[in-house]
Design a protein around this motif. Structure first.
Motif, PDB file in Angstrom:
ATOM      1  N   SER A   1      10.374   7.666  -5.059  1.00  0.00           N
ATOM      2  CA  SER A   1      11.586   7.397  -4.279  1.00  0.00           C
ATOM      3  C   SER A   1      11.529   6.150  -3.499  1.00  0.00           C
ATOM      4  O   SER A   1      11.473   5.270  -2.928  1.00  0.00           O
ATOM      5  N   GLY A   2      10.508   6.351  -2.760  1.00  0.00           N
ATOM      6  CA  GLY A   2       9.957   6.272  -1.749  1.00  0.00           C
ATOM      7  C   GLY A   2       9.448   4.920  -1.929  1.00  0.00           C
ATOM      8  O   GLY A   2       9.241   3.502  -1.385  1.00  0.00           O
ATOM      9  N   GLY A   3       8.702   4.937  -2.650  1.00  0.00           N
ATOM     10  CA  GLY A   3       7.629   3.366  -3.424  1.00  0.00           C
ATOM     11  C   GLY A   3       8.925   2.675  -3.911  1.00  0.00           C
ATOM     12  O   GLY A   3       8.867   1.390  -3.410  1.00  0.00           O
ATOM     13  N   ILE A   4       9.848   3.095  -4.745  1.00  0.00           N
ATOM     14  CA  ILE A   4      10.104   2.290  -5.294  1.00  0.00           C
ATOM     15  C   ILE A   4      11.765   1.491  -3.976  1.00  0.00           C
ATOM     16  O   ILE A   4      11.981   0.144  -3.791  1.00  0.00           O
ATOM     17  N   PHE A   5      12.021   2.250  -3.082  1.00  0.00           N
ATOM     18  CA  PHE A   5      12.555   1.928  -1.648  1.00  0.00           C
ATOM     19  C   PHE A   5      11.479   0.735  -1.168  1.00  0.00           C
ATOM     20  O   PHE A   5      12.464  -0.117  -0.547  1.00  0.00           O
ATOM     21  N   GLN A   6      10.344   1.229  -0.968  1.00  0.00           N
ATOM     22  CA  GLN A   6       9.796   0.299   0.402  1.00  0.00           C
ATOM     23  C   GLN A   6       9.841  -1.192  -0.564  1.00  0.00           C
ATOM     24  O   GLN A   6       9.668  -1.968  -0.347  1.00  0.00           O
ATOM     25  N   MET A   7       9.611  -1.358  -2.174  1.00  0.00           N
ATOM     26  CA  MET A   7       9.726  -2.146  -2.639  1.00  0.00           C
ATOM     27  C   MET A   7      10.918  -3.257  -2.709  1.00  0.00           C
ATOM     28  O   MET A   7      10.897  -4.369  -2.614  1.00  0.00           O
ATOM     29  N   PHE A   8      12.012  -2.205  -2.244  1.00  0.00           N
ATOM     30  CA  PHE A   8      13.617  -3.092  -2.840  1.00  0.00           C
ATOM     31  C   PHE A   8      13.049  -3.953  -1.386  1.00  0.00           C
ATOM     32  O   PHE A   8      13.727  -5.306  -0.960  1.00  0.00           O
ATOM     33  N   SER A   9      13.593  -3.259  -0.523  1.00  0.00           N
ATOM     34  CA  SER A   9      13.386  -3.696   0.404  1.00  0.00           C
ATOM     35  C   SER A   9      12.215  -4.872   1.642  1.00  0.00           C
ATOM     36  O   SER A   9      12.351  -5.124   2.008  1.00  0.00           O
TER      37      SER A   9
ATOM     38  N   GLY B   1       1.295  -1.044   0.199  1.00  0.00           N
ATOM     39  CA  GLY B   1       0.390   0.369  -0.074  1.00  0.00           C
ATOM     40  C   GLY B   1       1.038   1.373  -0.740  1.00  0.00           C
ATOM     41  O   GLY B   1      -0.270   2.161  -0.207  1.00  0.00           O
ATOM     42  N   PHE B   2       2.317   1.207   0.560  1.00  0.00           N
ATOM     43  CA  PHE B   2       2.612   2.329   0.960  1.00  0.00           C
ATOM     44  C   PHE B   2       3.094   2.560  -0.830  1.00  0.00           C
ATOM     45  O   PHE B   2       3.729   3.694  -0.987  1.00  0.00           O
ATOM     46  N   VAL B   3       3.638   1.607  -1.773  1.00  0.00           N
ATOM     47  CA  VAL B   3       4.001   1.475  -2.839  1.00  0.00           C
ATOM     48  C   VAL B   3       3.469   2.595  -4.034  1.00  0.00           C
ATOM     49  O   VAL B   3       3.260   3.858  -4.514  1.00  0.00           O
TER      50      VAL B   3
ATOM     51  N   GLY C   1      11.778   4.104   3.175  1.00  0.00           N
ATOM     52  CA  GLY C   1      10.649   3.642   1.986  1.00  0.00           C
ATOM     53  C   GLY C   1       9.096   4.429   2.794  1.00  0.00           C
ATOM     54  O   GLY C   1       8.960   5.126   2.116  1.00  0.00           O
ATOM     55  N   GLU C   2       9.609   3.926   4.130  1.00  0.00           N
ATOM     56  CA  GLU C   2       7.868   4.159   4.500  1.00  0.00           C
ATOM     57  C   GLU C   2       7.936   6.278   4.851  1.00  0.00           C
ATOM     58  O   GLU C   2       7.224   6.802   4.580  1.00  0.00           O
ATOM     59  N   SER C   3       9.413   6.084   4.822  1.00  0.00           N
ATOM     60  CA  SER C   3       9.556   7.883   5.510  1.00  0.00           C
ATOM     61  C   SER C   3       8.728   8.581   4.812  1.00  0.00           C
ATOM     62  O   SER C   3       9.322   9.463   4.307  1.00  0.00           O
ATOM     63  N   LEU C   4      10.404   8.230   3.841  1.00  0.00           N
ATOM     64  CA  LEU C   4       9.973   8.621   2.427  1.00  0.00           C
ATOM     65  C   LEU C   4       8.647   8.669   1.282  1.00  0.00           C
ATOM     66  O   LEU C   4       8.371  10.382   1.847  1.00  0.00           O
ATOM     67  N   VAL C   5       8.287   7.874   2.154  1.00  0.00           N
ATOM     68  CA  VAL C   5       6.528   7.841   1.195  1.00  0.00           C
ATOM     69  C   VAL C   5       5.415   8.847   2.738  1.00  0.00           C
ATOM     70  O   VAL C   5       5.191   9.761   1.857  1.00  0.00           O
ATOM     71  N   PHE C   6       5.765   8.904   2.927  1.00  0.00           N
ATOM     72  CA  PHE C   6       4.667   9.814   5.208  1.00  0.00           C
ATOM     73  C   PHE C   6       5.505  10.941   4.010  1.00  0.00           C
ATOM     74  O   PHE C   6       4.391  11.909   3.867  1.00  0.00           O
ATOM     75  N   TYR C   7       6.365  11.363   3.787  1.00  0.00           N
ATOM     76  CA  TYR C   7       6.587  12.837   3.798  1.00  0.00           C
ATOM     77  C   TYR C   7       6.884  13.370   2.859  1.00  0.00           C
ATOM     78  O   TYR C   7       5.676  14.221   2.274  1.00  0.00           O
ATOM     79  N   GLY C   8       6.499  12.247   1.292  1.00  0.00           N
ATOM     80  CA  GLY C   8       5.493  12.958   0.291  1.00  0.00           C
ATOM     81  C   GLY C   8       4.424  12.546   0.268  1.00  0.00           C
ATOM     82  O   GLY C   8       4.915  14.205  -0.502  1.00  0.00           O
TER      83      GLY C   8
ATOM     84  N   SER D   1      -2.188   6.707   8.074  1.00  0.00           N
ATOM     85  CA  SER D   1      -1.375   5.079   7.328  1.00  0.00           C
ATOM     86  C   SER D   1      -0.697   4.983   8.537  1.00  0.00           C
ATOM     87  O   SER D   1      -0.325   4.534   8.988  1.00  0.00           O
ATOM     88  N   ALA D   2      -0.165   6.437   9.205  1.00  0.00           N
ATOM     89  CA  ALA D   2       0.286   6.498  10.744  1.00  0.00           C
ATOM     90  C   ALA D   2       0.122   5.465  11.698  1.00  0.00           C
ATOM     91  O   ALA D   2       0.845   4.721  12.619  1.00  0.00           O
ATOM     92  N   LEU D   3      -1.506   5.732  11.628  1.00  0.00           N
ATOM     93  CA  LEU D   3      -2.142   4.727  12.386  1.00  0.00           C
ATOM     94  C   LEU D   3      -1.745   3.169  12.176  1.00  0.00           C
ATOM     95  O   LEU D   3      -1.374   2.204  12.851  1.00  0.00           O
ATOM     96  N   GLY D   4      -1.175   2.813  10.829  1.00  0.00           N
ATOM     97  CA  GLY D   4      -1.147   1.694  10.349  1.00  0.00           C
ATOM     98  C   GLY D   4       0.229   1.594  11.336  1.00  0.00           C
ATOM     99  O   GLY D   4       0.564   0.607  11.149  1.00  0.00           O
ATOM    100  N   VAL D   5       1.511   1.631  11.388  1.00  0.00           N
ATOM    101  CA  VAL D   5       2.376   2.126  12.158  1.00  0.00           C
ATOM    102  C   VAL D   5       2.400   1.626  12.807  1.00  0.00           C
ATOM    103  O   VAL D   5       3.230   0.908  13.310  1.00  0.00           O
TER     104      VAL D   5
END
Lengths: 515, 648
Positions: free
Chosen positions: A335-343, A320-322, A402-409, A435-439
């Motif tokens: 960038s966060g989405g791609i990082f999230q996929m990889f990680s 979902g973060f992607v 990934g998640e923090s980049l997506v959040f910020y983005g 989404s932060a609740l998701g965390v």
């Protein structure tokens, strides 16, 4: 020598695709003994990893946004060609596949005891098709390889799966087939309506942007449907838990580790690259879908009693973060989405491996059957803790980046700034708040799982269990070392894809600027 | 030389990390090497940080900040680095000192544990994370280490994972902290989002720039003080983090349960250092709070309520560690209240003094627990003074220090806080003084129940080994004297406030015995002292002279007794909500959405539709290939025709 090197560099990608096929062929002529097949396919997979490194470190320039290592051959006349090339986005995914493959093969030892030849051959064919999807630059080839992946995957689940394997394999087949049908329709529609008389993705992506709105929308929706079935996303996600539960461990690792990323890759490559106009129009809906995935799947995790289902739903939640990253239409989000996929590829593979090692020893996936496993499997416990922490996005492990980049983005997105709400926060910000609740939920289900399986009074029933074998340790340690490496020093990964994703964002940015 | 020492200060944090890794990877077979590595690392850190404190004290304006980029995406850049200023230097010494003594103590306390080496590895890992938090140059880096100390705490609480209570406690601790962390993260997102243009060519969210950026944002009307997206909102969201970490009401529930971990970590993590990290973070992000009166008031009141709330619970607990845990909660409440009242130096001063005496008190309780063969119930103790003279003496010092006996460390810091409360907020002064009285009562109750009277247990108590008593004695010394640096008795007056302060610089303080007497003989000086006297006397009457106050309250005011004894039923309320509302709701919605709607209606329903349609299609589907081909071709033909006509 120099000639050989040059030859290799000019044909690097086709060699990358041919080598696994060659491997499959050779394995077919081997005696039907598991160790021989495994070692051979391991050699092939290490060769693929080596090739991926060669491609990255010899001539690949991450600063360039253009396609590199381009190979273009005639196939069916001039229209349908074999065009292979990579950019930062593709190479990241190729690298992920190349890392996961040897690890998966090591993990296959207990599974592939029956029919090893077939198993490893199918694995090799799967490799070709997945790698092919990431490097294909011809839409028709892309589609063919996308569909080709179905065949080995279906058999890998249906032959080596668990009790309910036929149902799961069929469900996987039907869902993915529908996805493929959507894509085929979209490919044909795009081809005919653009009138480009080529399937070259670079060319088509230019044509697609100037198509009439209706065609763009139609193609986008079809492509998008195909990709979110693969990703998977609500409401097309129910095949994933079933497939995971029945699939053998190494196949689960590949399924979560790389096959889901095909969906994400498709969204970046086609939905964003071809139809930025439509993406901008639908970004709000995609963001909503992302939040539904992040929260909904995390909620579902909390109520499962099957370990593999927990991890499977957690995959949905993390993918979902992607979606949220894409929907944010910002550099950080992309960038966060791609990082999230990889990680997530690394983390989910590690988690499925861990669950697999438990299942192999106990033959149960019910969480309630476990308890106090630390006593008998301390190493498993430590690695499970580390993987859980990575999954719940602990800083200094790769999930966090990934998640923090997506959040910020998503939070700072200018685009969402055009959609204020009554609550003063704009639309994207409200998505982030949810989404932060998701965390919190993620921490809840991961740690609860850890507690119920590994802590508490020991269960004498399991007193004969042995801790992780060396081969299992190799698999887990190599995955988790990468998780730590990319978490502590994320630039080492992000510099690879950053220019490509920035270029994508800029192309989208122009659309927003115009409208 | 001095520059080099400050520049290389990062080594203080790096050495424990290296020793943790060495223990985990290579030396977990050897107890001696693990203990040596871990203690050696923090001993080095202690020496280095004392030198840094000395240098920093000589020249408080010499601040060093070095940053390295961590990740960037577009214009978004994040950094990690290290910052050495007076506050950091003070915290370095506190963390290293307490960690050093606790690690020596660990050798005595854990020597029979099969996972001795692992414990040292975790301790080193924690020391690293905590020092990383102290060194943080910006809010984002703080967040990283903030979570890392949380994980170390999780691992150490769950160290004895086979106890169900410990397993529950560690999960609970992490999840409650996660709630705070989510708030902190949101706060940081809003802060960075609303001021992102002001951070260009600066270190993102750096503490040193925070004040300038916020002032500019206010001046340019980028960010209002009050509103939905405002400094107040940001400050309140950020405050959620410290609330969870520093166990402030209503997120305090994890701290008492965390006592299920081994006692050394209760002393180090859950009394002296990690729980104080919340206070430290508030102090670091003080510009945020200072600009918003609402946020300041909230902080002060949350602190004040926690202080008295936790004190009322501590009155009736029988588990020695839980009683101490609630007292930690209560003292943290003091610190938070002080910061909320604007008493920046006083709050941090209390943090420092509390770190020493509370760590010592926990170590005393550990010593008692070892001596009584892992008995934690104070009803089965008593009369231990005879058996354990050193422990009982150091414990008495700790009790006097925390209750505010004149000239002991807690006296100075608590008085400083209450004096500010008297000036700015009379109700909070009353709450603070009441808490002081309750503190004196329950601390002496603990002391009397444990050490005086007759022994009521069945074990054979004995004084513990040197590895335990030496740290006790070593920590007793600062517990008595460390408060003097903030007192008017030493030449030059209150050295602490002139060293660590926010805003105006108190270069000059009055000092001398007469100044102290003058300050002491005011209302705000006398009331805390009388609170101490009343509390102590009551405890003495009840627990030494058998005054029937307890039974009276238990019988006549059973409501209050039960509330206190059952911790105001907060845990029960939370668990009821979780088990009766949230989880059933989740289960219900999941089964409805996934099982009924998606799988039932969509998937199986469409299968049924297909089979019905298939039944109808039997007449069309003749199975003759030619027909299919005809149909496919004609449809493609018409499609192309349609498209061509469109194009033309």
């Amino acid at each position: 020598m120099e000639f050989l090197m040059n030859f290799y560099l000019h044909h690097a990608l086709s060699i990358l695709l041919i080598v696994p096929l060659l491997g499959a062929l050779i394995i077919a002529f081997l005696p039907d003994k598991e160790p021989i097949c495994r070692i051979l396919s391991l050699i092939f997979s290490l060769d693929i990893l080596l090739q991926a490194f060669l491609i990255i470190f010899s001539k690949f320039d991450p600063g360039l946004t253009a396609l590199q290592y381009v190979e273009n051959y005639r196939w069916f006349g001039d229209t349908i060609r074999i065009k292979l090339a990579v950019d930062g986005l593709s190479i990241t995914m190729v690298l992920l596949m190349a890392i996961l493959l040897p690890v998966t093969i090591i993990a296959s030892e207990p599974i592939a005891k029956s029919k090893p030849k077939l198993y490893y051959s199918l694995l090799m064919i799967l490799t070709t098709s997945v790698m092919g999807v990431f490097v294909a630059q011809d839409l028709f080839l892309f589609f063919l390889l996308w569909e080709l992946e179905l065949v080995p995957m279906y058999f890998l689940i249906a032959v080596w799966g668990g009790l309910n394997k036929e149902y799961a394999a069929l469900k996987f087949l039907i869902y993915t087939f529908i996805a493929g049908a959507c894509m085929f329709a979209a490919v044909l529609l795009l081809f005919f309506s653009s009138g480009a008389n080529t399937f070259d993705m670079e060319v088509l992506s230019q044509y697609a942007k100037s198509l009439p709105h209706f065609y763009q929308m139609f193609c986008f929706v079809l492509f998008f449907l195909c990709f979110i079935i693969k990703l998977p996303s609500f409401p097309f996600h129910t095949w994933l838990p079933d497939a995971h539960v029945e699939a053998p461990t190494p196949i689960s690792m590949l399924l979560a580790g790389i096959l889901l990323k095909m969906g994400g890759y498709g969204i970046y490559r086609i939905c964003v690259g071809f139809f930025p106009n439509i993406l901008v129009e639908l970004a709000l809906w995609i963001a909503v879908l992302a939040v539904v995935n992040i929260i909904g799947a995390a909620v579902a995790c909390l109520v499962q009693d099957d370990m593999k289902r927990v991890i499977a739903y957690s995959s949905i939640s993390h993918m979902g973060f992607v979606l949220l990253g894409v929907a944010s239409l910002t550099a950080a989000g992309f960038s966060g989405g791609i990082f999230q996929m990889f990680s997530h590829g690394l983390i989910s593979a590690a988690l499925f491996m861990l669950v697999g090692t438990l299942y192999e020893r106990t033959h149960t996936r019910q969480i309630s059957d476990y308890g106090g496993m630390t006593k008998y499997m301390p190493k498993c416990f430590y690695l499970f803790t580390l993987a859980s922490m990575a999954n719940l996005a602990l800083p200094a492990l790769s999930g966090f980046v990934g998640e923090s980049l997506v959040f910020y983005g998503a939070f700072s997105s200018d685009f969402f700034g055009n959609f204020p709400t009554r609550f003063h926060f704009n639309f994207g910000q409200i998505c982030v708040l949810f989404s932060a609740l998701g965390v919190i939920l993620t921490a809840g289900y991961m740690l609860w799982l850890l507690q119920r399986v590994f802590m508490g009074p020991e269960n004498l029933k399991w007193s004969k269990l042995t801790d992780l074998r060396t081969s299992e340790l190799v698999v887990l340690v190599s995955l988790l070392v990468l998780v730590i490496l990319y978490g502590v020093y994320p630039v080492s990964l992000s510099e690879l894809y950053e220019p490509s994703s920035t270029a994508l964002v800029e192309s989208v940015g122009k659309i927003i600027g115009k409208s | 030389m001095s520059d080099l020492l400050i520049k290389t200060s990062w080594i203080i944090a790096a050495v424990p990390l290296i020793s943790a890794l060495l223990i985990i990877l290579f030396f977990n077979f050897s107890r001696k090497i693990s203990a040596f590595l871990s203690i050696g690392a923090v001993a080095y850190g202690l020496i280095h940080s004392i030198l840094i404190l000395y240098l920093s004290y000589k020249d408080p304006h010499h601040v060093l900040e070095i940053n390295y980029p961590w990740i960037s995406a577009g214009t978004f850049k994040l950094f990690v680095g290290y910052l050495v200023d007076p506050l950091c230097a003070m915290m370095l010494v506190v963390v290293c000192a307490v960690s050093f003594f606790v690690q020596i103590y660990t050798h005595g306390y854990m020597k029979e544990d099969p996972n001795y080496s692992k414990f040292y590895a975790y301790l080193s890992l924690f020391t690293f994370s905590m020092l990383g938090l102290v060194f943080s140059t910006n809010l984002f880096q703080s967040y990283i280490f903030w979570e890392l100390v949380g994980v170390c705490s999780y691992l150490l609480i769950g160290f004895w994972w086979y106890k169900p209570s410990a397993a529950n406690a560690c999960t609970k601790a992490f999840i409650v902290n996660r709630i705070g962390d989510a708030g902190l993260l949101i706060g940081l997102l809003i802060l960075y989002f609303s001021t992102q243009n002001l951070w260009q060519d600066k270190i993102t969210l750096s503490f040193n720039e925070l004040k300038n950026v916020l002032d500019t944002a206010l001046r340019w009307d980028i960010l209002p003080v009050v509103g939905i997206i405002s400094i107040t909102t940001i400050a309140l969201f950020v405050f959620l983090g410290p609330m969870a970490k520093s166990a402030q009401f209503p997120l305090h529930v994890w701290l008492p349960d965390a006592m299920e971990g081994p006692t050394p970590i209760s002393a180090l993590i859950h009394a002296a250092t990690m729980v104080a990290a919340g206070v430290y973070l508030i102090a670091r992000s003080y510009p945020l709070y200072e600009l918003s009166p609402i946020a300041m008031n909230t902080v002060a009141w949350v602190g004040g309520i926690t202080a008295i709330f936790a004190a009322t619970i501590a009155l009736s607990q029988f588990d020695i560690k839980r009683a101490l845990a609630y007292s930690t909660c209560s003292q943290l409440g003091y610190m938070v209240m002080a910061l909320g009242l604007g008493a920046y130096s006083a709050g941090l001063f209390h943090l420092m003094t509390h770190a020493f005496f509370k760590a010592m008190l926990f170590l005393c309780s550990g010593s008692v627990i070892v001596a009584c063969h892992h008995e934690q119930d104070m009803r089965h103790m008593g009369g231990l003074k005879k058996f354990m003279p050193i422990t009982s003496l150091t414990c008495l010092i700790g009790v006097l220090a925390i209750s505010g006996f004149p000239f002991m460390s807690g006296f100075w810091s608590k008085d400083m806080i209450l004096a500010v409360a008297w000036e700015h907020n009379k109700p909070l002064f009353v709450i603070g003084s009441l808490t002081a009285m309750l503190t004196a009562f329950y601390m002496f109750r603990l002391y009397f129940m444990t050490f005086s009277g007759e022994y009521r247990g069945h074990a054979h108590p004995h004084e513990t080994t040197l590895a335990i008593t030496v740290p006790l004695i070593s920590l007793a010394i600062p517990s008595i004297f460390i408060g003097l640096i903030g007192s008017p008795l030493i030449p030059g007056g209150d050295k602490f406030s002139s060293f660590i302060s926010y805003g105006e610089h108190h270069a000059h303080h009055e000092w001398g015995l007469n100044v102290f007497i003058k300050e002491f003989l005011t209302i705000q000086g006398m009331i805390p002292f009388f609170a101490f006297l009343i509390g102590t006397t009551l405890a003495w009457l009840v627990y030494r002279k058998n005054l029937g106050l307890n039974t009276f309250i238990k019988n006549r005011l059973s409501v209050f007794y039960k509330l206190s004894f059952n911790k105001w039923y907060i845990d029960e309320v939370y668990f009821w909500g979780l088990n009766k509302l949230i989880l059933p709701f989740y289960k219900f919605s999941w089964s409805i959405i996934d099982k009924v709607i998606v799988d039932g209606v969509f998937v199986n329903g469409s299968a049924r539709v297909v089979s019905i349609v298939g039944g109808g299609l039997r007449y069309i589907e003749t199975g003759r290939g030619q027909l299919y081909v005809l149909v496919i071709f004609s449809s493609v033909f018409f499609a192309i025709l349609f498209l061509l006509s469109k194009g033309g």
